[in-house]
Design an enzyme around this catalytic site. Structure first.
Site, short mmCIF file in Angstrom:
data_model
loop_
_atom_site.label_atom_id
_atom_site.label_comp_id
_atom_site.label_asym_id
_atom_site.label_seq_id
_atom_site.Cartn_x
_atom_site.Cartn_y
_atom_site.Cartn_z
N TRP A 277 0.84 -1.22 0.00
CA TRP A 277 0.00 0.00 0.00
C TRP A 277 0.87 1.26 0.00
O TRP A 277 0.50 2.26 -0.60
CB TRP A 277 -0.98 0.00 1.18
CG TRP A 277 -0.36 0.15 2.55
CD1 TRP A 277 0.10 -0.86 3.35
CD2 TRP A 277 -0.13 1.37 3.27
NE1 TRP A 277 0.62 -0.34 4.51
CE2 TRP A 277 0.47 1.03 4.49
CE3 TRP A 277 -0.37 2.71 3.01
CZ2 TRP A 277 0.84 1.98 5.45
CZ3 TRP A 277 0.00 3.66 3.95
CH2 TRP A 277 0.59 3.29 5.15
N GLU B 163 -4.51 6.35 -4.13
CA GLU B 163 -4.63 7.58 -3.33
C GLU B 163 -3.95 8.79 -3.97
O GLU B 163 -3.69 9.78 -3.29
CB GLU B 163 -4.09 7.36 -1.90
CG GLU B 163 -4.78 6.19 -1.18
CD GLU B 163 -4.38 6.07 0.27
OE1 GLU B 163 -4.30 7.09 0.98
OE2 GLU B 163 -4.17 4.91 0.72
N ASP C 64 -4.09 10.19 6.51
CA ASP C 64 -4.05 8.82 7.02
C ASP C 64 -5.43 8.20 6.80
O ASP C 64 -6.45 8.89 6.81
CB ASP C 64 -3.72 8.85 8.52
CG ASP C 64 -3.39 7.48 9.08
OD1 ASP C 64 -2.19 7.18 9.21
OD2 ASP C 64 -4.33 6.72 9.39
N TYR D 288 7.64 3.80 17.28
CA TYR D 288 8.54 2.67 17.43
C TYR D 288 7.91 1.73 18.47
O TYR D 288 7.63 2.17 19.57
CB TYR D 288 9.94 3.07 17.90
CG TYR D 288 10.90 1.92 17.71
CD1 TYR D 288 11.38 1.59 16.45
CD2 TYR D 288 11.24 1.10 18.79
CE1 TYR D 288 12.21 0.50 16.27
CE2 TYR D 288 12.08 0.01 18.59
CZ TYR D 288 12.56 -0.28 17.34
OH TYR D 288 13.38 -1.36 17.14
N SER E 38 3.90 -0.28 12.61
CA SER E 38 3.23 -1.48 12.09
C SER E 38 3.80 -1.85 10.73
O SER E 38 3.73 -3.00 10.31
CB SER E 38 1.73 -1.23 11.89
OG SER E 38 1.18 -0.59 12.99
N TYR F 174 7.22 -1.42 8.20
CA TYR F 174 8.64 -1.08 8.25
C TYR F 174 9.10 -0.38 6.97
O TYR F 174 9.95 -0.87 6.23
CB TYR F 174 9.47 -2.34 8.57
CG TYR F 174 9.24 -2.77 10.00
CD1 TYR F 174 9.97 -2.21 11.04
CD2 TYR F 174 8.23 -3.69 10.30
CE1 TYR F 174 9.71 -2.56 12.36
CE2 TYR F 174 7.97 -4.05 11.62
CZ TYR F 174 8.72 -3.47 12.63
OH TYR F 174 8.45 -3.82 13.94
N HIS F 175 8.52 0.75 6.73
CA HIS F 175 8.95 1.71 5.70
C HIS F 175 8.78 3.05 6.41
O HIS F 175 7.64 3.40 6.79
CB HIS F 175 8.05 1.62 4.46
CG HIS F 175 8.36 2.67 3.44
ND1 HIS F 175 8.98 2.40 2.25
CD2 HIS F 175 8.17 4.01 3.44
CE1 HIS F 175 9.14 3.52 1.56
NE2 HIS F 175 8.65 4.52 2.27
N HIS G 151 7.89 6.31 8.06
CA HIS G 151 6.81 7.28 7.85
C HIS G 151 6.63 8.11 9.11
O HIS G 151 7.01 7.69 10.20
CB HIS G 151 5.51 6.57 7.46
CG HIS G 151 5.12 5.49 8.41
ND1 HIS G 151 5.61 4.21 8.31
CD2 HIS G 151 4.32 5.49 9.49
CE1 HIS G 151 5.11 3.47 9.27
NE2 HIS G 151 4.32 4.23 10.02
O1 G7M Z 1 3.43 3.81 12.59
P1 G7M Z 1 2.47 2.79 12.09
O2 G7M Z 1 3.13 1.80 11.16
O3 G7M Z 1 1.73 2.13 13.19
O4 G7M Z 1 1.39 3.62 11.28
C1 G7M Z 1 0.93 3.31 10.00
C2 G7M Z 1 -0.16 4.32 9.64
O5 G7M Z 1 -0.55 4.10 8.29
C3 G7M Z 1 -1.42 4.19 10.50
O6 G7M Z 1 -1.73 5.44 11.07
C4 G7M Z 1 -2.48 3.72 9.50
O7 G7M Z 1 -3.78 4.23 9.77
C5 G7M Z 1 -1.95 4.23 8.18
N1 G7M Z 1 -2.38 3.41 7.02
C6 G7M Z 1 -2.37 2.07 6.94
N2 G7M Z 1 -2.79 1.71 5.69
C7 G7M Z 1 -2.88 0.33 5.25
C8 G7M Z 1 -3.04 2.84 4.97
C9 G7M Z 1 -3.48 3.07 3.63
O8 G7M Z 1 -3.72 2.18 2.81
N3 G7M Z 1 -3.61 4.38 3.27
C10 G7M Z 1 -3.36 5.42 4.15
N4 G7M Z 1 -3.53 6.66 3.71
N5 G7M Z 1 -2.94 5.21 5.41
C11 G7M Z 1 -2.78 3.93 5.83
#
Ligand code: G7M
Length: 286
Positions: A124, A134, A154, A218, A221, A223-224, A226
């Protein structure tokens, strides 16, 4: 089965029977239901328009009611992950949590091999970076392959109100997994995200930088690398001290010591049935 994400407004429905995968097999889905914040300009309508009000109790000047709003004022934001992997199910089910204090050695010996052994997809993220998904939601982009990023709302934010404003900056570089990989070499990238992210949000949504909480997770969820941008007044899930690291602090730490995140211990919480917790337990670290 019902669980919570820790956020006050999120609930989960684990659903296997009745949901069918494209191949015809029964498959789990995660359905997240969230009550969105009230919109101030709709509150009067909520109290007047076709609203059913049932008195619950009355005592002196105090009374409580069950209020049943009309459908257009009772939206429930619904996110569906389907088909959901076991990792998705684990992520959302309510469970006991344990605090881990991960040293750099723990990271190298336990966490890193674990991350490398997992095949949790970040497709994604790549879809957003490559404008395959998106693309129409992008708020800002710095296209530089090393120091650039894409800023998008998000998943968790429906963009209807600013109270729960939530955007994420996804970096173009694919080599940085998490906070642990960061060194002073990444300062230009991090400064771009901080500066340009704030400016873009102020320009687009009118929210000043002083009202934004800008941080990394940290463990994340995904591992890229952000960065999260949330409204300061919003108690966003994952903004607790055991998970959120303010970007401005991360930058300062790297200025003080380029190897800061390859030296210090980091604390995070893991749910009882997460595989990483098992790895820490097997290594006698919990
Ligand atoms: O730091 P962490 O890995 O937990 O955060 C990942 C963030 O990516 C979360 O706040 C999710 O709500 C957001 N997120 C996850 N997915 C699968 C998507 C997506 O497909 N599109 C968008 N815009 N945000 C996402």
């Amino acid at each position: 089965m019902l669980g919570g994400t820790g956020g006050r407004r999120s609930f989960l429905q684990r659903h296997s029977p009745g949901v069918t995968s494209p191949s015809g097999e029964g498959t789990d889905a995660v359905v997240i239901l969230e009550k969105t914040p009230f919109q101030e300009e709709k509150v009067l309508d909520l109290l007047k328009k076709h609203t059913k009000l049932e008195l619950q109790m009355h005592n002196d000047i105090y009374s409580t009611y069950h209020l049943y709003p009309p459908p257009e004022l009772s939206e429930i934001k619904t996110t569906v992950v389907y088909p959901a992997t076991e990792k998705h199910l684990q992520k959302y089910l309510r469970q006991e949590v344990h605090l881990i204090r991960e040293t750099w050695e723990d990271y190298k010996n336990i966490t890193l091999p674990f991350i490398q052994s997992q095949s949790f997809s970040i497709q994604w993220v790549y879809n957003i970076l490559e404008k395959k998904a998106e693309a129409d939601r992008i708020i800002h982009e710095n296209p530089d392959p090393c120091n650039g990023f894409v800023l998008v709302p998000d998943f968790k934010w429906n963009q209807t109100q600013l109270d729960d404003l939530y955007l994420i900056a996804l970096i173009h570089c694919r080599e940085i997994k998490s906070l642990r990989d960061l060194t002073a070499e990444h300062l230009p990238l991090l400064r771009n995200i901080l500066q340009e992210g704030k400016e873009a949000i102020t320009k687009c949504f009118g929210v000043p930088g002083s009202q934004l909480r800008i941080y990394l997770h940290y463990q994340p969820s995904y591992y890229h690398l952000h960065v999260h941008f949330t409204a300061l007044g919003y108690d966003a899930p994952g903004s607790s001290v055991e998970r959120a690291h303010l970007l401005a602090d991360v930058i300062d730490n790297l200025v003080l010591d380029s190897a800061y995140y390859q030296k210090r211990a980091l604390t995070f919480a893991l749910r009882a049935d997460e595989l990483l917790l098992k790895k820490f337990q097997e290594a006698g670290r919990v």
